[in-house]
Design an enzyme around this catalytic site. Structure first.
Site, PDB file in Angstrom:
ATOM      1  N   ASP A   2      13.531   1.971 -34.173  1.00 56.95           N
ATOM      2  CA  ASP A   2      14.447   1.614 -35.260  1.00 56.95           C
ATOM      3  C   ASP A   2      15.045   0.214 -35.116  1.00 56.95           C
ATOM      4  OD1 ASP A   2      14.070   4.269 -36.207  1.00 56.95           O
ATOM      5  OD2 ASP A   2      15.565   4.979 -34.772  1.00 56.95           O
ATOM      6  N   GLU A  11      12.725   6.852 -45.804  1.00 52.36           N
ATOM      7  CA  GLU A  11      13.962   6.620 -45.040  1.00 52.36           C
ATOM      8  C   GLU A  11      13.942   5.174 -44.547  1.00 52.36           C
ATOM      9  OE1 GLU A  11      13.838   9.212 -41.632  1.00 52.36           O
ATOM     10  OE2 GLU A  11      11.818   8.580 -41.064  1.00 52.36           O
TER      11      GLU A  11
HETATM   12  O1  FUB Z   1      14.893   7.380 -34.875  1.00 54.90           O
HETATM   13  C1  FUB Z   1      15.427   8.509 -35.539  1.00 54.90           C
HETATM   14  C2  FUB Z   1      15.033   8.497 -36.975  1.00 54.90           C
HETATM   15  O2  FUB Z   1      13.615   8.435 -37.071  1.00 54.90           O
HETATM   16  C3  FUB Z   1      15.511   7.281 -37.741  1.00 54.90           C
HETATM   17  O3  FUB Z   1      16.829   7.389 -38.169  1.00 54.90           O
HETATM   18  C4  FUB Z   1      14.492   7.224 -38.814  1.00 54.90           C
HETATM   19  O4  FUB Z   1      14.479   6.013 -39.514  1.00 54.90           O
HETATM   20  C5  FUB Z   1      13.224   7.466 -38.048  1.00 54.90           C
HETATM   21  O5  FUB Z   1      12.782   6.328 -37.386  1.00 54.90           O
END
Ligand code: FUB
Length: 308
Positions: A20, A198
């Site tokens: 991330d 996301e």
């Molecule tokens: O790293 C945890 C979660 O997985 C993140 O918040 C999302 O964007 C995905 O990468």
């Protein structure tokens, strides 16, 4: 002084698993905020307890600032130190972080610091807390007129209009739900029927607003990266295309974009460090160029980048 390297080989950080990526340029330095995938998993799921910071002046030689904020610093949270983003305003630094609340659901915490590399101090309460699971992956941007916006969300993209203090938002406008249409985010296989998944990354370049995000293509299980653009900060959004394909990655990917010293960079993550997996990811970087009209061609995952 240690020998200065001339090539940054992906993944950037090799001693721990990181994911991330969220770059922030401040002065002559690029700060890279990441999450941290623990080696040992609990319940065979993402096991993430703290946020890390690394910095560079040349994109190749990185300084490790260690843990800058963690679940231990947030009284009301107990799990899931997920994808953050940092921004500076009036000499203070704000780190927006999704976390799991002790009383259930995800919410967005804010850490505040006088130093980009922390340590960050929690507000003591969530900034965004709708009582559901959508409140993850915040992305913050301060427009030229001084108005700041915080977008976030999975499976829906939502936003708030931040107040000048950066730790509260315009309650009259409230939490706005972006229309999840195929015109904005393309047809896809995520819950809204579009490809938006996301990890939004919101910014402006040459007067055009960009929303880059992790996306689920039709009949695809792993995330690719895609982007949409808009003439204004709150849409309407127009789908732009695939920024990075899912090939060679893991289940998730997560974009972070920065212009630094005349170059444009896309940070992303894969599972390419030894022992890598969907829960053991590693942050990478690729250099790219914008087309004349502001569009971006698909960017290949790469072996690394050269020194500025
Ligand atoms: O790293 C945890 C979660 O997985 C993140 O918040 C999302 O964007 C995905 O990468």
């Amino acid at each position: 002084m240690s020998e200065q390297k001339t090539f940054c080989e992906n993944p950037i950080i090799k001693n721990i698993y990181t994911a991330d990526p969220a770059p922030m340029v401040y002065g002559d330095t690029l700060y890279l905020y990441t999450t941290h995938d623990e080696d040992e998993l609990i319940n065979d799921f993402y096991t993430m307890k703290d946020w890390r910071c690394f910095s560079t002046k040349d994109m190749v030689n990185w300084e490790d600032h260690g843990v800058i904020f963690s679940l231990d610093d947030i009284d009301w949270a107990d799990d899931r130190a997920w994808a953050p983003q940092a921004v500076e305003r009036n000499g203070k630094f704000y780190l927006y972080c999704p976390v799991h609340k002790k009383d259930g659901g995800m919410a967005i915490a804010v850490g505040v610091s006088d130093n980009p590399a922390g340590p960050y101090k929690d507000l003591g309460y969530p900034l965004v807390d709708e009582g559901d699971w959508n409140d993850i992956d915040p992305t913050v941007f301060i427009d030229d007129d001084g108005q700041a916006y915080l977008y976030f969300g999975n499976p829906e993209l939502r936003y708030v209009i931040l107040n000048e203090d950066m730790i509260s938002y315009d309650e009259k406008v409230g939490i706005v739900r972006v229309p999840m249409t195929e015109e904005s985010f393309a047809k896809g296989s995520h819950d809204t029927g579009t490809s938006y998944g996301e990890g939004p990354w919101f910014y402006k370049r040459n007067g055009l607003y960009y929303m880059v995000y992790a996306a689920f293509g039709v009949d695809k299980k792993d995330e690719h990266l895609a982007y949409s653009t808009s003439e204004g900060p709150t849409g309407p959004w127009k789908y732009g295309g695939v920024l990075m394909t899912e090939e060679g990655g893991v289940f998730t990917n997560h974009p972070g974009i920065a212009d630094f010293k005349g170059h444009s960079y896309l940070f992303y993550h894969t599972g390419e460090l030894p022992g890598g997996s969907l829960f053991h990811r590693s942050v990478c970087v690729a250099e790219f160029k914008y087309n004349e009209d502001g569009s971006i061609n698909t960017i290949p995952k790469c072996e690394g980048i050269g020194r500025i």
